[in-house]
Write a protein that holds these residues in place. Structure first.
Motif, mmCIF file in Angstrom:
data_model
loop_
_atom_site.group_PDB
_atom_site.id
_atom_site.type_symbol
_atom_site.label_atom_id
_atom_site.label_comp_id
_atom_site.label_asym_id
_atom_site.label_seq_id
_atom_site.Cartn_x
_atom_site.Cartn_y
_atom_site.Cartn_z
ATOM 1 N N ARG A 548 0.833 -1.205 0.000
ATOM 2 C CA ARG A 548 0.000 0.000 0.000
ATOM 3 C C ARG A 548 0.872 1.263 0.000
ATOM 4 O O ARG A 548 0.560 2.240 -0.688
ATOM 5 C CB ARG A 548 -0.919 -0.008 1.219
ATOM 6 N N GLU A 549 1.949 1.231 0.728
ATOM 7 C CA GLU A 549 2.828 2.401 0.828
ATOM 8 C C GLU A 549 3.646 2.606 -0.439
ATOM 9 O O GLU A 549 3.807 3.739 -0.909
ATOM 10 C CB GLU A 549 3.758 2.230 2.033
ATOM 11 N N GLU A 550 4.146 1.523 -1.031
ATOM 12 C CA GLU A 550 5.032 1.630 -2.196
ATOM 13 C C GLU A 550 4.268 1.699 -3.510
ATOM 14 O O GLU A 550 4.818 2.143 -4.527
ATOM 15 C CB GLU A 550 6.003 0.447 -2.214
ATOM 16 N N GLY A 551 3.009 1.230 -3.527
ATOM 17 C CA GLY A 551 2.202 1.326 -4.728
ATOM 18 C C GLY A 551 2.430 0.230 -5.746
ATOM 19 O O GLY A 551 1.973 0.339 -6.885
ATOM 20 N N TYR A 552 3.118 -0.832 -5.352
ATOM 21 C CA TYR A 552 3.298 -1.968 -6.259
ATOM 22 C C TYR A 552 3.563 -3.215 -5.422
ATOM 23 O O TYR A 552 3.856 -3.140 -4.221
ATOM 24 C CB TYR A 552 4.435 -1.735 -7.248
ATOM 25 N N ALA A 553 3.456 -4.385 -6.074
ATOM 26 C CA ALA A 553 3.766 -5.656 -5.421
ATOM 27 C C ALA A 553 4.664 -6.475 -6.341
ATOM 28 O O ALA A 553 4.450 -6.501 -7.558
ATOM 29 C CB ALA A 553 2.492 -6.433 -5.109
ATOM 30 N N LEU A 554 5.657 -7.112 -5.744
ATOM 31 C CA LEU A 554 6.515 -8.035 -6.479
ATOM 32 C C LEU A 554 6.443 -9.376 -5.759
ATOM 33 O O LEU A 554 6.745 -9.466 -4.567
ATOM 34 C CB LEU A 554 7.957 -7.532 -6.543
ATOM 35 N N VAL A 555 6.024 -10.401 -6.473
ATOM 36 C CA VAL A 555 5.886 -11.743 -5.902
ATOM 37 C C VAL A 555 6.842 -12.671 -6.642
ATOM 38 O O VAL A 555 6.808 -12.756 -7.874
ATOM 39 C CB VAL A 555 4.430 -12.247 -6.011
ATOM 40 N N SER A 588 14.158 -16.715 -14.639
ATOM 41 C CA SER A 588 15.464 -16.607 -15.294
ATOM 42 C C SER A 588 15.567 -15.370 -16.181
ATOM 43 O O SER A 588 16.667 -14.997 -16.592
ATOM 44 C CB SER A 588 15.730 -17.863 -16.143
ATOM 45 N N ARG A 589 14.441 -14.726 -16.470
ATOM 46 C CA ARG A 589 14.447 -13.572 -17.383
ATOM 47 C C ARG A 589 15.039 -12.334 -16.723
ATOM 48 O O ARG A 589 15.826 -11.611 -17.325
ATOM 49 C CB ARG A 589 13.005 -13.265 -17.822
ATOM 50 N N ARG A 590 14.634 -12.041 -15.498
ATOM 51 C CA ARG A 590 15.106 -10.848 -14.787
ATOM 52 C C ARG A 590 15.172 -11.142 -13.298
ATOM 53 O O ARG A 590 14.356 -11.900 -12.764
ATOM 54 C CB ARG A 590 14.160 -9.650 -15.014
ATOM 55 N N THR A 591 16.108 -10.508 -12.642
ATOM 56 C CA THR A 591 16.169 -10.589 -11.193
ATOM 57 C C THR A 591 15.094 -9.693 -10.602
ATOM 58 O O THR A 591 14.561 -8.810 -11.296
ATOM 59 C CB THR A 591 17.538 -10.128 -10.678
ATOM 60 N N PRO A 592 14.754 -9.878 -9.313
ATOM 61 C CA PRO A 592 13.790 -8.967 -8.693
ATOM 62 C C PRO A 592 14.217 -7.509 -8.789
ATOM 63 O O PRO A 592 13.382 -6.616 -9.005
ATOM 64 C CB PRO A 592 13.734 -9.454 -7.244
ATOM 65 N N GLU A 593 15.501 -7.254 -8.632
ATOM 66 C CA GLU A 593 16.004 -5.876 -8.715
ATOM 67 C C GLU A 593 15.819 -5.313 -10.121
ATOM 68 O O GLU A 593 15.464 -4.146 -10.293
ATOM 69 C CB GLU A 593 17.479 -5.834 -8.309
ATOM 70 N N GLU A 594 16.033 -6.143 -11.138
ATOM 71 C CA GLU A 594 15.837 -5.689 -12.515
ATOM 72 C C GLU A 594 14.349 -5.444 -12.801
ATOM 73 O O GLU A 594 14.018 -4.542 -13.576
ATOM 74 C CB GLU A 594 16.402 -6.719 -13.489
ATOM 75 N N VAL A 596 12.225 -4.249 -10.685
ATOM 76 C CA VAL A 596 11.903 -2.948 -10.105
ATOM 77 C C VAL A 596 12.521 -1.829 -10.931
ATOM 78 O O VAL A 596 11.889 -0.788 -11.175
ATOM 79 C CB VAL A 596 12.386 -2.883 -8.647
ATOM 80 N N ALA A 597 13.730 -2.015 -11.410
ATOM 81 C CA ALA A 597 14.436 -0.952 -12.131
ATOM 82 C C ALA A 597 13.964 -0.807 -13.571
ATOM 83 O O ALA A 597 13.857 0.309 -14.094
ATOM 84 C CB ALA A 597 15.941 -1.222 -12.098
ATOM 85 N N GLU A 598 13.661 -1.927 -14.254
ATOM 86 C CA GLU A 598 13.366 -1.880 -15.683
ATOM 87 C C GLU A 598 11.871 -2.012 -16.004
ATOM 88 O O GLU A 598 11.361 -1.319 -16.888
ATOM 89 C CB GLU A 598 14.135 -3.005 -16.393
ATOM 90 N N VAL A 599 11.187 -2.901 -15.317
ATOM 91 C CA VAL A 599 9.791 -3.193 -15.637
ATOM 92 C C VAL A 599 8.837 -2.230 -14.952
ATOM 93 O O VAL A 599 7.876 -1.735 -15.566
ATOM 94 C CB VAL A 599 9.451 -4.650 -15.261
ATOM 95 N N LEU A 600 9.076 -1.958 -13.660
ATOM 96 C CA LEU A 600 8.120 -1.158 -12.886
ATOM 97 C C LEU A 600 7.856 0.222 -13.491
ATOM 98 O O LEU A 600 6.687 0.633 -13.569
ATOM 99 C CB LEU A 600 8.602 -1.035 -11.444
ATOM 100 N N PRO A 601 8.871 0.979 -13.935
ATOM 101 C CA PRO A 601 8.566 2.297 -14.539
ATOM 102 C C PRO A 601 7.670 2.180 -15.777
ATOM 103 O O PRO A 601 6.747 2.978 -15.959
ATOM 104 C CB PRO A 601 9.948 2.855 -14.885
ATOM 105 N N GLU A 602 7.943 1.197 -16.629
ATOM 106 C CA GLU A 602 7.115 1.002 -17.818
ATOM 107 C C GLU A 602 5.690 0.602 -17.425
ATOM 108 O O GLU A 602 4.704 1.065 -18.022
ATOM 109 C CB GLU A 602 7.735 -0.087 -18.706
ATOM 110 N N LEU A 603 5.588 -0.256 -16.415
ATOM 111 C CA LEU A 603 4.280 -0.716 -15.957
ATOM 112 C C LEU A 603 3.478 0.443 -15.383
ATOM 113 O O LEU A 603 2.281 0.588 -15.672
ATOM 114 C CB LEU A 603 4.465 -1.813 -14.915
ATOM 115 N N ARG A 604 4.106 1.278 -14.583
ATOM 116 C CA ARG A 604 3.403 2.425 -14.003
ATOM 117 C C ARG A 604 2.944 3.410 -15.077
ATOM 118 O O ARG A 604 1.842 3.965 -14.998
ATOM 119 C CB ARG A 604 4.315 3.125 -12.987
ATOM 120 N N ALA A 605 3.788 3.637 -16.079
ATOM 121 C CA ALA A 605 3.403 4.545 -17.156
ATOM 122 C C ALA A 605 2.199 3.996 -17.924
ATOM 123 O O ALA A 605 1.273 4.742 -18.282
ATOM 124 C CB ALA A 605 4.576 4.769 -18.103
#
Length: 626
Positions: A548-555, A588-594, A596-605
């Motif tokens: 709720r605070e961060e505005g996204y979920a990563l599972v 195997s495609r992306r690490t959790p950190e990747e 957040v860094a690469e996918v999340l901005p595109e997803l939010r937009a």
């Protein structure tokens, strides 16, 4: 209108040809042509090939391409290969009219409550010259339900609201109605209704047979029918249900073998109008199509009809007479409440100063022109923006106020207003301009039934193509998520889920961003689906607080080993979460950190663009989630 632009059907008037020959010298031709394209797309239920638009408008293909490119830049259409598709953003034009009108904001809740109480469909309509347009629909979900949409135009004579509006017509309006009836004998200019039968011309033998039929009918008045002659037209009145059926007029002396017209739906409209004036209500007994009946009453403001409210049913539930006898008292109570609401609002609005919000149009059009070059038609974009200058608290604007609201020069705004007035989208009185209901004819009917999944799908497709991963839309149903939109990749190793699939919410990113918006999320039966699944309620609650605070979920591998997903909530205009969008991939495609860094901005937009469309589409209607 320029000669190479065919007149748009569905205007509900027959004076279009005369107007075409008198285009004002200062009219903006690109605006006329752009609106013609929008009208053709609307009549085609929101989608047409570019070559189809070329044929239907009579415009050159290069002109169609430039118009659609400009509309696409504005967000009003989407270019899908060789097709142009109306986009939800176009509804901001109709929203400007509805906001300026005020009636949906003030009366929709009353109509919805009446529909819930009666378990029947309820609609609000306004008059549009010799037709009516719906501004609200509260429909019941049944096997046989009302299919009319907000913005649909119907001929006045084939509806229950029509006679009520016609009680305020003068000679000019009646003349226009007769002219349209003569020019369009099958109601082809009203795509929302079935065509009425073409009047039949027949000769002497058929005329004699018809006279025999009429003579027999005259002898049956004792069986519940009455014959009334009005303006040379004999109307058979069914006294048991209040239904008018046109019969043949009297034989003219010396007619010989000349042809004559049989009656058609709506021929008794003037009589129905007189009855509505006296009764204060009107019935539609299957005038639009067999089985459809409606009871209507006017809602008045300052002594004039502001709109008409109708209760619509089917003959399997009510006859027209039963609808009148059973529901009229309750409809009268609802109308009285609506009129009290309008009086209270008028008092409150009189004390509120009117404002005009400045627009960034000049900057936007300049940037668009620089990017698209000659493919961008600046005068078309500016002309359509003039419509959005109107809105809540801005129902009437003078030229200076329109110029201020749009950022246009007065001369530019004036030419756009002259064009829109010529086309019937604004009216002018004492140098003050108002939008007309015809604005709703610019895409609103086909778009008014758009679901959230339909709004989201083009955006999901673009995101999937950019990231080369599967993208999904889901809604929350209890403690489960249900997939309502999905775009998959064609990888050998990819996530395979179909629309309609349900999964538990707690171990999914989609579910967690929606659960996090609930005051008391259901956190029972937390089963371990993988070794990494969170099953402790307290720990999961802490995770939801962070979501709720961060505005996204990563599972990460909690639903299935090897599956990683990141999700963002989709919020309606009021801020409530109504759905979620995720990007899912093999771990195997992306690490959790990747992620957040690469996918999340595109997803939010992407979600931001979905929300913008959702807020426009849902301003005056409920957007279905599925």
């Amino acid at each position: 209108m320029p000669s190479n632009v065919a007149p748009a059907p569905g205007t509900g008037t027959s004076s279009a040809a005369g107007a075409e020959a008198a285009v004002p010298a200062e009219a903006v031709t690109p605006l006329i042509r752009g609106i013609a394209v929008l009208r053709r797309l609307t009549d085609a239920d929101g989608v047409s090939s570019l070559s189809g638009l070329e044929r239907s408008t009579g415009l050159a293909r290069s002109t169609v391409d430039r118009i659609t490119a400009t509309l696409a830049r504005r967000g009003y259409v989407r270019l899908d290969g060789r097709d142009a598709v109306l986009a939800p953003r176009l509804m901001e034009l109709g929203n400007a009219y509805l906001a300026a009108l005020r009636l949906p904001r003030l009366l929709d809740a009353h109509a919805d409550a009446l529909a819930d109480e009666l378990d029947e469909s309820v609609s609000l309509a306004v008059g549009d010259q010799d037709g009516i347009r719906f501004i609200h629909q509260a429909t019941r979900r049944r096997a046989m339900s009302l299919s009319f949409r907000i913005g649909d135009l119907l001929p006045a004579e084939r509806t229950a609201p029509g006679p009520l509006f016609a009680t305020e017509w003068g000679d000019r309006e009646w003349a226009r109605w007769r002219e349209r009836r003569a020019a369009d004998p099958e109601d082809r200019g009203f795509p929302a209704v079935p065509a009425r039968s073409r009047p039949i011309e027949y000769g002497e033998d058929d005329r004699n047979d018809e006279q025999d039929r009429i003579g027999a009918s005259r002898t049956n008045s004792k069986n519940g029918t009455d014959l009334t002659v009005t303006k040379g037209l004999t109307v058979r009145r069914d006294l048991t249900v209040g239904k008018s059926l046109a019969a043949d007029g009297p034989e003219k002396p010396g007619a010989g073998r000349s042809a004559r017209r049989l009656p058609a739906l709506g021929d008794d409209f003037e009589q129905r109008t007189a009855e509505a004036r006296e009764a204060g209500w009107a019935l539609d007994d299957q005038l639009i199509e067999p089985g459809l009946v409606a009871l209507s009453m006017p809602v008045r403001e300052a002594g004039r009809i502001a709109c008409v409210v109708s209760v619509v049913s089917h003959t399997s539930r009510h006859t027209a007479a039963d609808l009148r006898d059973t529901l009229l008292p309750r409809l009268q109570e609802a109308v009285a409440a609506m009129e009290r609401e309008l009086r209270a609002a008028q008092h409150a609005e009189s004390a509120t100063p009117r404002t005009t919000a400045p627009s960034g149009l000049a900057v936007w059009t300049g940037a668009s022109k620089q990017e698209l070059g000659r493919e961008f038609i600046e005068s078309l974009a500016r002309g359509l923006t003039v419509i959005t200058a109107f809105g809540e608290g801005r129902a009437e604007l003078n030229l200076t106020e329109v110029a201020q609201a749009t950022g246009l020069a007065r001369a530019t705004a004036r030419r756009a207003l002259i064009t829109l007035e010529h086309l019937g989208y604004v009216t002018a009185h004492d140098r003050v301009f108002r939008l007309t209901p015809r604005v709703l004819g610019l895409g609103f009917p086909p778009l008014s039934r758009t679901s959230l999944a339909e709004i989201a799908t083009p955006h999901l497709t673009e995101l999937s193509q950019r990231l080369h991963d599967s993208v999904s839309l889901a809604v929350l149903t209890g403690d489960e998520i249900q997939y309502t939109g999905r775009v998959s990749t064609s990888r050998v190793m990819s996530v395979h889920i179909t629309i309609g699939t349900r999964l538990p919410a707690y171990p999914t990113a989609l579910g967690r961003v929606m659960l996090a918006d609930l005051p008391e999320p259901p956190l029972t039966e937390l089963l371990p689906l993988t070794p990494r699944t969170i099953t402790d309620p307290a720990r999961l609650k802490a995770v939801l607080d962070r979501v709720r605070e961060e505005g996204y979920a990563l599972v990460d591998e909690e639903l299935e080993v090897g599956l990683r997903s990141v999700a963002v909530p989709v919020r309606e205009r009021g801020g409530r979460v109504v759905a979620a969008v995720n990007v899912a991939m093999h771990s195997s495609r992306r690490t959790p950190e990747e992620c957040v860094a690469e996918v999340l901005p595109e997803l939010r937009a992407t979600v931001g663009r979905i929300e913008e469309d959702l807020w426009v589409a849902g301003r005056f209607r409920r957007v279905p989630r599925t």
